[in-house]
Design an enzyme around this catalytic site. Sequence first.
Site, mmCIF file in Angstrom:
data_model
loop_
_atom_site.group_PDB
_atom_site.id
_atom_site.type_symbol
_atom_site.label_atom_id
_atom_site.label_comp_id
_atom_site.label_asym_id
_atom_site.label_seq_id
_atom_site.Cartn_x
_atom_site.Cartn_y
_atom_site.Cartn_z
ATOM 1 N N GLU A 25 49.865 12.222 16.602
ATOM 2 C CA GLU A 25 50.966 11.656 17.224
ATOM 3 C C GLU A 25 52.172 12.054 16.704
ATOM 4 O OE1 GLU A 25 50.788 7.179 16.741
ATOM 5 O OE2 GLU A 25 52.518 7.108 18.176
ATOM 6 N N ASN A 172 48.949 3.213 26.419
ATOM 7 C CA ASN A 172 48.372 3.101 24.974
ATOM 8 C C ASN A 172 48.858 1.725 24.745
ATOM 9 O OD1 ASN A 172 47.560 3.766 22.261
ATOM 10 N ND2 ASN A 172 49.610 3.175 21.952
ATOM 11 N N GLU A 173 47.836 1.036 24.158
ATOM 12 C CA GLU A 173 47.954 -0.262 23.583
ATOM 13 C C GLU A 173 49.203 -1.040 24.677
ATOM 14 O OE1 GLU A 173 48.945 -0.427 19.320
ATOM 15 O OE2 GLU A 173 46.988 0.250 18.944
ATOM 16 N N TYR A 239 41.497 -0.651 13.667
ATOM 17 C CA TYR A 239 41.936 -0.280 12.099
ATOM 18 C C TYR A 239 41.161 -1.126 10.950
ATOM 19 C CZ TYR A 239 45.176 2.860 13.992
ATOM 20 O OH TYR A 239 45.815 3.709 14.718
ATOM 21 N N GLU A 297 41.519 5.160 18.364
ATOM 22 C CA GLU A 297 42.126 4.909 17.078
ATOM 23 C C GLU A 297 41.454 4.066 16.152
ATOM 24 O OE1 GLU A 297 46.406 3.555 17.089
ATOM 25 O OE2 GLU A 297 46.789 4.848 19.210
ATOM 26 N N GLN A 346 44.990 9.530 11.491
ATOM 27 C CA GLN A 346 45.423 10.559 12.224
ATOM 28 C C GLN A 346 44.948 11.806 11.532
ATOM 29 O OE1 GLN A 346 49.051 10.326 14.289
ATOM 30 N NE2 GLN A 346 49.136 8.259 14.718
HETATM 31 O O1 AHR Z 1 48.154 5.116 14.736
HETATM 32 C C1 AHR Z 1 49.434 4.515 14.380
HETATM 33 C C2 AHR Z 1 49.552 3.388 15.532
HETATM 34 O O2 AHR Z 1 48.639 2.554 15.532
HETATM 35 C C3 AHR Z 1 49.502 4.028 16.788
HETATM 36 O O3 AHR Z 1 50.676 4.552 17.197
HETATM 37 C C4 AHR Z 1 49.397 2.851 17.674
HETATM 38 O O4 AHR Z 1 48.541 2.944 18.950
HETATM 39 C C5 AHR Z 1 48.597 1.767 16.837
HETATM 40 O O5 AHR Z 1 49.052 0.556 16.915
#
Ligand code: AHR
Length: 490
Positions: A25, A172-173, A239, A297, A346
Site C-alpha cells: 500500500e 476496500n473495507e 489481523y 489482508e 504488508q
Molecule cells: O494494512 C493496513 C490497513 O489495514 C489497510 O489500509 C486497511 O485496509 C486495513 O484496515
Amino acid sequence: MATITLNPARSRGSIHRNIYGHFAEHLGRCIYQGLFVGEGSPIPNVKGMRTDVVEALRRIGVPVLRWPGGCFADEYHWEDGVGPREDRKRMVNTNWGGVVEDNSFGTHEFLELCAQLGCEPYINANVGSGTVREMAEWVEYLNSDGDSSVVRRRRANGRQDAWGVKYWGVGNESWGCGGNMRPEYYADEFRRYATFCRRYGDHALYKIACGPNADDYAWTETLMQRAGRFMDALTLHYYTLCVDSWDVPKGSATQFGRADFYKALSRAARMDELIVRHDAIMTRYDPQRRVGLIVDEWGAWYDVEPGTNPGFLYQQNTMRDALIAAITLNIFNRHCDRVVMANLAQTVNVLQAVILTEGERMVLTPTYHVFDLYRPHQDAREVDCFVESDEVGEGAWRMGQVTASASERDGVLTVTLANLSADAPVDVRIDGAEARAAQGRVLHGAMDAYNDFGDERLAPVPLADLRVQDGVVTAQLPPCSVAAVRIERA
Ligand code: AHR
C-alpha cells in the site's frame, strides 16, 4: 510427542499459488523507500525498483501483489499517477501519516514492479471516493487495445499493448475506511461498478467484492445473497491483535511475555473458525464453490517501533510472527477448496513485513523465511493431514503444540509444521507417507528473537535428527520453530 498422519489419497484439491500473495500500500515506507527508490537513487535499482528487495522477493516466488491499498485505495485517483512525473498531482495521504504523496509511483510503475517480480498484479480500485466512469476508464487504460482516447493516452505514456490485468478489487473495507457503507448499499454499488468494468478482448476480469471484517457474518450473508452471482471472489480481512480492542495500545512487537506470545498464536489460529463460518454461508449461496474467498489482508499488528511515525505502521518481526505465519498458512492450505488467494499485510516496512529496509540496508524477517519454507506448496496438490499433539499455552490461551499442512507434487510430499511451544522441543512422527527418504529445514529461535540490520541471526538450517524407518519419518522440532520436511515416497 506429536503424530502427523498423512492420507495422500485424500485431498481438497490444488493449493493456489496466490495463497502466498502479498500486499503493498501507499503507506509509510512500503512503496516509497521499501520497493521504489526512483531511477536517480544511489540505492541500486532497475527502473526505480530496489534491486535487493526485488531479488529477495523473487526468491520466495511472490505470485501476486495487491496495490494501491488498503484504505489508500478509496482515495486514490489513478489519473493522478500516470504521465510525466513532474506533472503528476500531489496529494496528502490523509490515511497514513499525513505525508505528501507525489504520485511518482503509479500504474506504469506498479506494473513494471510486477513484471520484475514475475507476479500477477491485483489492483484494488476506488469505490469510496471515485466514480464508475473513473474505474471503467482505468480498466480500459489497462486492458484495451481499441483506438480510444484512453488507450491513445496510455500509448502516449509509453505503453503500446494492453497489460491484461486480471485481479480487480471493487472497493476496500467499504464497511469502514472505504465509505462506512451498509452491506445492502455496498452490494448494490458492487453490482453497479462491476457492470462497467468490461472485458477487453481476451482480458476477462476476475471481479473481487469487498467482504467482511473478521467475524461480520451478516456482511457475508448479505453480499452473497444480493451480489454473489456478479462476483468471482469475496474478501476477508483479519489481523492478529494481542489486545481486545482497536482503541488501546496494541503492545510491543519485540517486548512481550509468554502470555502475549500464546495469546497472539491463539488469535492467529482463529483464522480457521472465520474461514469455516464464512465458507458455510458462502456454500449456502454457492454450493459449487465458484466464488473464491480471498484473505487479502492478514498478519500481526502491534505498536509501531518507538520513535517512528505512528501513521507508518513500522514494526519489527520476531519468531512469534514466524509462528503466526506458519499457523495461518497451514490453515489456508487446508482450506484450499475455498481460499484462492491471500495477501500478507504488508510486503516491506509495514506491519508483518517480510523485508525491512533502512536506507540502502535490507533485512529478511523470520516471516520471510516461513514463506521460503512454504514455497513448495504453491500449486501443489493438498494432502489430508491429521495432527495429534499435547496442549501448550498459558491461562486461557491454549492450543495444540504442533500445527501442520501437507501437499504433494511429482511424488514428493512437503509437510510444513511448527512447534508452538516457547520452550519445549517436540518429537514428531509423520505416518502414512510410505517414505523412502526425507530432508528438512527448520527456522528456530527464542520467541522474541528477530533479525536486525547488521545482525541477521535467524535463517533456516538443516533439520537434524530426521530419520526414515519403515516408511515413517521422525524428527525433533526445537522449541518455537517452523520446519518444512520434503519426503520422497517409496
Ligand atoms: O494494512 C493496513 C490497513 O489495514 C489497510 O489500509 C486497511 O485496509 C486495513 O484496515
